[in-house]
Motif scaffolding. Structure first.
Motif, PDB file in Angstrom:
ATOM      1  N   ASP A 153       0.849  -1.194   0.000  1.00  0.00           N
ATOM      2  CA  ASP A 153       0.000   0.000   0.000  1.00  0.00           C
ATOM      3  C   ASP A 153       0.882   1.241   0.000  1.00  0.00           C
ATOM      4  O   ASP A 153       1.362   1.680   1.049  1.00  0.00           O
ATOM      5  N   GLU A 155       0.083   4.349  -0.644  1.00  0.00           N
ATOM      6  CA  GLU A 155      -0.530   5.523  -0.006  1.00  0.00           C
ATOM      7  C   GLU A 155      -0.382   5.480   1.516  1.00  0.00           C
ATOM      8  O   GLU A 155      -0.189   6.510   2.155  1.00  0.00           O
ATOM      9  N   ARG A 179      -4.751   7.777  -7.848  1.00  0.00           N
ATOM     10  CA  ARG A 179      -4.173   6.964  -6.801  1.00  0.00           C
ATOM     11  C   ARG A 179      -2.659   7.094  -6.887  1.00  0.00           C
ATOM     12  O   ARG A 179      -2.090   7.164  -7.976  1.00  0.00           O
ATOM     13  N   TRP A 181       0.658   5.643  -7.115  1.00  0.00           N
ATOM     14  CA  TRP A 181       1.219   4.361  -7.502  1.00  0.00           C
ATOM     15  C   TRP A 181       2.649   4.210  -6.983  1.00  0.00           C
ATOM     16  O   TRP A 181       3.083   3.109  -6.628  1.00  0.00           O
ATOM     17  N   ILE A 319      -4.620  -1.231  -4.586  1.00  0.00           N
ATOM     18  CA  ILE A 319      -4.880   0.181  -4.866  1.00  0.00           C
ATOM     19  C   ILE A 319      -6.256   0.490  -4.310  1.00  0.00           C
ATOM     20  O   ILE A 319      -7.263  -0.086  -4.738  1.00  0.00           O
ATOM     21  N   LYS A 320      -6.306   1.369  -3.325  1.00  0.00           N
ATOM     22  CA  LYS A 320      -7.574   1.672  -2.685  1.00  0.00           C
ATOM     23  C   LYS A 320      -8.504   2.402  -3.652  1.00  0.00           C
ATOM     24  O   LYS A 320      -8.067   3.176  -4.491  1.00  0.00           O
ATOM     25  N   GLN A 321      -9.795   2.167  -3.495  1.00  0.00           N
ATOM     26  CA  GLN A 321     -10.793   2.817  -4.324  1.00  0.00           C
ATOM     27  C   GLN A 321     -11.284   4.090  -3.643  1.00  0.00           C
ATOM     28  O   GLN A 321     -11.144   4.276  -2.428  1.00  0.00           O
ATOM     29  N   PRO A 324      -8.498  10.035  -3.101  1.00  0.00           N
ATOM     30  CA  PRO A 324      -7.176   9.923  -2.458  1.00  0.00           C
ATOM     31  C   PRO A 324      -7.238  10.396  -1.015  1.00  0.00           C
ATOM     32  O   PRO A 324      -7.959  11.336  -0.665  1.00  0.00           O
TER      33      PRO A 324
END
Length: 328
Positions: A153, A155, A179, A181, A319-321, A324
């Motif tokens: 992750d 983020e 997002r 990356w 990758i979170k939905q 941000p």
């Protein structure tokens, strides 16, 4: 609570399976300086460095990453970090002075991404060999520059290092949905002390070492080829779009990836704005356009637990939905 003053990337401790093979690769081929060694440990530094070592190789049965270290300004910063990391729900442990050679008290912790991290303020001082041009050989390595890590992750790593540890972002890669990356974060006034990339992790992708000029990379290729290490040249020479740096990636006899690095830029101004790269821009990775090999994306070094010394379990990236979490 006061923020700890983390200065820069400090050292890497890597486990290798054959110390003599490592010696031939790092010293005789790449041009690291041997500060000292034992039957099972090899302490290396660059020509510019005045601290005892920036790379410690330990002979073990399995190649792995024991720890990645950051230097802090003062001993008191270690106490600040201990309190802060504990409040974050992490479990930092002390390694007292004398338990490790040539380095003072250190604080080790498994960060939120599962990476083994160490902080220290004190290390033995040795002669700086910057103008000992008679000792220059191979890549003529000057100093350690950064770590690059693959994490599940990005983020989460970005948020922890910028909001809790005071790192700043110089450049980042974003998806069409914005997002994060990959992100390049720094404490010293250069492009990065650490980068986080989306991938199976936690794993160490590479340790970057600064060279004095691009020609040192070219000479390193010639030396590696002449000594039979041509297959160890994985990617480059080339120029990154991200960071603008001239690069060469090589793999040591145990598969650890080393980046030989030159030519990034100053990031000290408080009004510096991070550079955004689209994940669809092919120039971000290699400015000249040639592609990286599959191994560069898929292979990395396993990392160890700071408490148990066992390999840390890796997980596929997510990758979170949604929107941000962090503003760049």
């Amino acid at each position: 609570m006061n923020e700890a003053n983390i200065i820069r990337t400090g050292r890497a401790v890597l486990h290798v399976k054959d110390l003599e093979k490592a010696r031939d690769f790092y010293i005789d081929s790449l041009g690291f300086i041997e500060t000292e060694s034992t039957e099972t440990e090899l302490y290396l530094r660059g020509l510019e460095e005045h601290n005892h070592h920036s790379l410690l190789l330990k002979e073990k049965n399995v190649a792995a990453v024991e720890v990645m270290s950051y230097k802090v300004y003062a001993e008191s910063d270690l106490d600040v970090l201990h309190e802060q990391l504990t409040q974050e729900g992490l479990k930092p442990i002390w390694v007292e002075k004398g338990e490790q050679h040539a380095i003072g008290r250190t604080l080790r912790v498994q960060d939120h991404s599962g990476l083994p991290i160490e902080y220290y303020a004190e290390m033995d001082v040795v002669d700086r060999l910057l103008q000992r041009y008679d000792l220059y050989k191979g890549a003529r390595v000057q100093r350690i520059d950064h770590f690059n890590n693959m994490v599940q992750d990005v983020e989460e790593a970005y948020g922890f290092y910028t909001e809790k540890l005071g790192f700043a972002c110089s450049e980042y890669t974003a998806t069409d949905e914005e997002r994060i990356w990959a992100a390049w974060l720094h404490r010293k006034p250069s492009v990065h002390d650490v980068a986080f990339m989306n991938g199976v992790g936690p794993r160490l992708h590479h340790v970057g070492f600064w060279l004095s000029e691009p020609l040192a990379l070219i000479h390193a290729c010639d030396v590696l080829a002449a000594k039979g290490y041509a297959p160890s040249i994985e990617r480059g020479p080339g120029r990154h779009g991200l960071s603008n740096a001239f690069f060469l990636y090589v793999r040591d006899p145990d598969g650890h990836r080393i980046e030989l690095y030159n030519g990034d830029y100053l990031t000290s101004d408080p009004d510096f704005k991070p550079v955004r790269w689209s994940i669809n821009d092919p120039m971000r990775g290699t400015f000249w356009g040639h592609e990286a090999p599959d191994s560069w994306f898929n292979e990395a070094s396993i990392v160890l637990d700071v408490t148990t010394s066992q390999p840390v379990e890796t997980k596929k990236p997510t990758i979170k939905q949604g929107k941000p979490q962090f503003v760049i």
